[in-house]
Design an enzyme around this catalytic site. Structure first.
Site, PDB file in Angstrom:
ATOM      1  N   LYS A 233       0.792  -0.986   0.013  1.00 25.04           N
ATOM      2  CA  LYS A 233      -0.018   0.001   0.011  1.00 25.04           C
ATOM      3  C   LYS A 233       0.707   1.263  -0.091  1.00 25.04           C
ATOM      4  CE  LYS A 233      -4.420   0.809   0.281  1.00 25.04           C
ATOM      5  NZ  LYS A 233      -5.751   0.002  -0.007  1.00 25.04           N
TER       6      LYS A 233
ATOM      7  N   ASP B 190      -7.053   4.427  -4.279  1.00 30.92           N
ATOM      8  CA  ASP B 190      -7.876   4.176  -2.873  1.00 30.92           C
ATOM      9  C   ASP B 190      -8.394   5.612  -2.819  1.00 30.92           C
ATOM     10  OD1 ASP B 190      -7.705   2.104  -0.518  1.00 30.92           O
ATOM     11  OD2 ASP B 190      -7.604   4.173   0.229  1.00 30.92           O
TER      12      ASP B 190
HETATM   13  N1  GLU Z   1      -7.404   0.370  -2.840  1.00 29.05           N
HETATM   14  C1  GLU Z   1      -8.228  -1.051  -2.896  1.00 29.05           C
HETATM   15  C2  GLU Z   1      -8.306  -1.691  -1.742  1.00 29.05           C
HETATM   16  O1  GLU Z   1      -8.268  -1.264  -0.788  1.00 29.05           O
HETATM   17  C3  GLU Z   1      -7.686  -1.475  -4.227  1.00 29.05           C
HETATM   18  C4  GLU Z   1      -6.252  -1.989  -4.230  1.00 29.05           C
HETATM   19  C5  GLU Z   1      -6.062  -2.555  -5.745  1.00 29.05           C
HETATM   20  O2  GLU Z   1      -6.707  -2.497  -6.502  1.00 29.05           O
HETATM   21  O3  GLU Z   1      -4.798  -2.676  -5.999  1.00 29.05           O
HETATM   22  O4  GLU Z   1      -8.302  -2.882  -1.866  1.00 29.05           O
END
Ligand code: GLU
Length: 445
Positions: free
Chosen positions: A126, A166
């Site tokens: 992340k 996100d």
């Molecule tokens: N931010 C999204 C999550 O919390 C998607 C992450 C992604 O697609 O890599 O899963």
């Protein structure tokens, strides 16, 4: 909590001081894992938990940019590459003023288990920045994204680390980030980012996927009690990408979504939220939820207050972490709540989860219920790798199968460990065992 795990937990908390959200995410997972370690002492011997809690790599960098008046601004950028046992690090970027290392680590930690549950070959990571896109012009957002990528590009790649969106990072930001990556590297490496526009390597259904997936998962939970979304009265928090698509999907299944919110207040629309109008206000005009109320006769915007004051049979928290606490949960239970599906990451506090479980409310934790977004990112990576693009119907079918699969795996795991209906336990154990087995097989790294 199991005494062996308590000692490991204490070390993790002490090694990562001041990171409240990361602590919360770790403690919640540890509370589920005692029985797994009874069955698998080899996980303890190999220090799987200690290793899992220590990110493989953490990158923190300066992001300088100039605003429209020519003033120099400095933000902080993050990428936490948490675990690559199952595949390249995968997870979104969050641009929000609240972002600091503790938030990125909680999100990255959750992502490891979530991604494992999807059954797709993706590890957990992340990133993000404390940059606040609100009120910024397109040109400012572009300059920020270009500066952010000027550092990030050296750490990512389709086989290394694949960011996506996100909170605060949507199609516009992914476009600017991808453009800068391409310019710096001179590579059209579609698989380096997901959430791209459909005409340049993106996947159909990716924008809808998190919200749709949350509703599909919640529908599966409701079916275990012989009901469905048909006729339910639903409250959704948030009014961003996840919320809007959860509202659309819930209403397509026959529910009425009577309220949604933003960071300043909420609207109650007894006739059911007008999704086309909400999309127009939020996604096209990038305006505030208040403007939705202004354009919908008879609908008022409640300034301040909590959307959880509105009675519902199903609640879908789709805004942000810790937005629904024990008090709100107790109030919702008194109002006739039967199910909660977390569209956001960790929106319910630990107190809220305890109240909901105690009251027998179906509770789908985010790492299972909101996995549709990242699962569809993995489908986007698959399309990129094969230089193909799939139809909406085919992709939605894949998403549905994945969500039903996650539901069934969580339910079966909870049952296997003697707590039928406990999706928190099922998701934590289901995700953990998959990652732990892979880490064990790959040796001490
Ligand atoms: N931010 C999204 C999550 O919390 C998607 C992450 C992604 O697609 O890599 O899963």
């Amino acid at each position: 909590m199991d005494a062996r795990l308590e000692a490991i937990r204490d070390t993790v908390l002490a090694r990562n001081p001041g990171e409240a959200e990361f602590h919360q995410a770790v403690v919640e997972v540890f509370e589920s894992l005692g029985p797994v370690h009874d069955r698998h002492p080899e996980f303890l011997e190999a220090a799987i938990l200690e290793r899992l809690c220590e990110p493989e790599r953490q990158i923190i960098f300066r992001v300088p940019w100039t605003d429209d008046s020519g003033r120099v601004r400095i933000n902080r950028g993050f990428r936490v590459e948490f675990n690559s046992a199952l595949g390249p690090y995968k997870g979104g970027l969050r641009f929000h003023p609240s972002v600091y290392l503790g938030i990125v680590k909680f999100l990255g930690f959750e992502q490891i288990f979530k991604n494992a549950l999807t059954g797709m070959p993706i590890g957990g990571g992340k990133g993000g920045s404390d940059f606040d896109p609100r009120g910024r012009s397109d040109a400012e957002v572009m300059r920020f994204c270009q500066s952010f990528m000027t550092e990030l590009y050296r750490h990512i790649g389709e086989y290394t680390d694949v960011p996506a969106g996100d909170i605060g990072v949507g199609g516009r930001e992914i476009g600017y980030l991808f453009g800068q990556y391409k310019r710096i590297t001179n590579r059209y490496e579609s698989g380096v980012l997901t959430g791209k526009g459909v005409s340049w390597g993106g996947s159909l259904v990716r924008p809808e996927a998190t919200g749709f997936g949350t509703v599909i998962f919640t529908e599966q939970m409701l079916r275990t009690r012989g009901t469905s979304f048909e006729g339910q009265r639903v409250v959704v928090s948030g009014s961003g990408n996840v919320a809007i698509n959860a509202i659309a999907k819930a209403q397509s299944l026959g529910a009425t979504v009577v309220a949604c919110s933003d960071s300043s207040g909420y609207v109650v629309d007894e006739a059911g939220i007008d999704v086309a109008l909400l999309r127009e206000v939020k996604e096209v005009q990038r305006a505030r939820l208040k403007d939705y109320a202004g354009r919908r006769p008879g609908v008022a915007y409640v300034d301040g207050g909590s959307v959880w004051d509105v009675d519902a049979s199903v609640a879908l928290p789709c805004a942000t972490q810790n937005e629904l606490d024990g008090g709100a949960a107790a109030r919702l239970v008194r109002g006739g709540l039967v199910a909660v599906g977390e569209g956001a990451n960790m929106p319910c506090t630990r107190g809220a989860v305890a109240v909901l479980q105690e009251a027998g409310v179906l509770f789908g934790p985010g790492k299972a219920a909101n996995a549709g977004g990242v699962a569809t990112s993995a489908l986007e990576m698959q399309q990129n790798a094969s230089r193909d693009s799939w139809s909406f119907e085919h992709t939605e079918e894949r998403l549905t199968d994945i969500m039903v699969g996650i539901h069934d795996r969580c339910a079966a795991t909870a049952e296997e460990y003697g707590e039928p209906g406990n999706y928190v336990l099922g998701a934590n154990i289901g995700g953990f065992v998959k990652v732990a087995d892979a880490m064990l097989a790959q040796g001490l790294i």
